[in-house]
Write an enzyme that holds these catalytic residues in place. Structure first.
Site, PDB file in Angstrom:
ATOM      1  N   MET A   1       0.841  -1.168   0.000  1.00  0.00           N
ATOM      2  CA  MET A   1       0.000   0.000   0.000  1.00  0.00           C
ATOM      3  C   MET A   1       0.892   1.239   0.000  1.00  0.00           C
ATOM      4  O   MET A   1       1.243   1.771   1.050  1.00  0.00           O
ATOM      5  CB  MET A   1      -0.919  -0.010   1.217  1.00  0.00           C
ATOM      6  CG  MET A   1      -1.712   1.235   1.396  1.00  0.00           C
ATOM      7  SD  MET A   1      -3.049   1.055   2.557  1.00  0.00           S
ATOM      8  CE  MET A   1      -2.290   1.675   4.031  1.00  0.00           C
ATOM      9  N   PRO A   2       1.308   1.722  -1.175  1.00  0.00           N
ATOM     10  CA  PRO A   2       2.139   2.924  -1.231  1.00  0.00           C
ATOM     11  C   PRO A   2       1.346   4.140  -0.752  1.00  0.00           C
ATOM     12  O   PRO A   2       0.210   4.348  -1.169  1.00  0.00           O
ATOM     13  CB  PRO A   2       2.488   3.063  -2.707  1.00  0.00           C
ATOM     14  CG  PRO A   2       2.144   1.769  -3.344  1.00  0.00           C
ATOM     15  CD  PRO A   2       1.101   1.136  -2.494  1.00  0.00           C
ATOM     16  N   THR A   3       1.978   4.918   0.108  1.00  0.00           N
ATOM     17  CA  THR A   3       1.371   6.150   0.597  1.00  0.00           C
ATOM     18  C   THR A   3       2.373   7.278   0.417  1.00  0.00           C
ATOM     19  O   THR A   3       3.532   7.172   0.841  1.00  0.00           O
ATOM     20  CB  THR A   3       0.979   6.025   2.073  1.00  0.00           C
ATOM     21  OG1 THR A   3       0.044   4.952   2.201  1.00  0.00           O
ATOM     22  CG2 THR A   3       0.359   7.302   2.595  1.00  0.00           C
ATOM     23  N   SER A  38      -4.914   0.927  -4.063  1.00  0.00           N
ATOM     24  CA  SER A  38      -3.946   0.756  -2.973  1.00  0.00           C
ATOM     25  C   SER A  38      -3.014   1.960  -2.830  1.00  0.00           C
ATOM     26  O   SER A  38      -2.188   2.004  -1.922  1.00  0.00           O
ATOM     27  CB  SER A  38      -3.116  -0.511  -3.184  1.00  0.00           C
ATOM     28  OG  SER A  38      -2.224  -0.345  -4.268  1.00  0.00           O
ATOM     29  N   ASN A  40      -2.257   5.750  -1.947  1.00  0.00           N
ATOM     30  CA  ASN A  40      -2.773   6.865  -1.143  1.00  0.00           C
ATOM     31  C   ASN A  40      -1.849   8.061  -1.309  1.00  0.00           C
ATOM     32  O   ASN A  40      -0.623   7.923  -1.262  1.00  0.00           O
ATOM     33  CB  ASN A  40      -2.820   6.497   0.342  1.00  0.00           C
ATOM     34  CG  ASN A  40      -3.779   5.365   0.588  1.00  0.00           C
ATOM     35  OD1 ASN A  40      -4.978   5.540   0.497  1.00  0.00           O
ATOM     36  ND2 ASN A  40      -3.243   4.187   0.863  1.00  0.00           N
TER      37      ASN A  40
END
Length: 61
Positions: A1-3, A38, A40
């Site tokens: 989940m790259p943020t 996924s 953000n």
């Protein structure tokens, strides 16, 4: 989940922010092989008077 947490000077339009979020999402999906849901991105807008570089506030530059 790259943020991604991005700090920008305030003043960009909603259209510019939409384009930015779209571009970062597409590039992240292509390069990391993840699904768009996924990714953000948090945009934190900062006043120039609250950001300093090299001993000076940006509002004074």
């Amino acid at each position: 989940m790259p943020t991604f947490h991005v700090y920008l000077f305030e003043g960009r339009s909603i259209e510019e922010k939409r384009a930015f979020v779209d571009a970062v999402t597409r590039t992240t999906c292509e390069s990391l092989g993840v699904e768009p849901n996924s990714v953000n991105i948090v945009i934190d807008e900062v006043k120039r008077e609250n950001w300093g570089t090299a001993g000076k506030l940006w509002c004074d530059a």
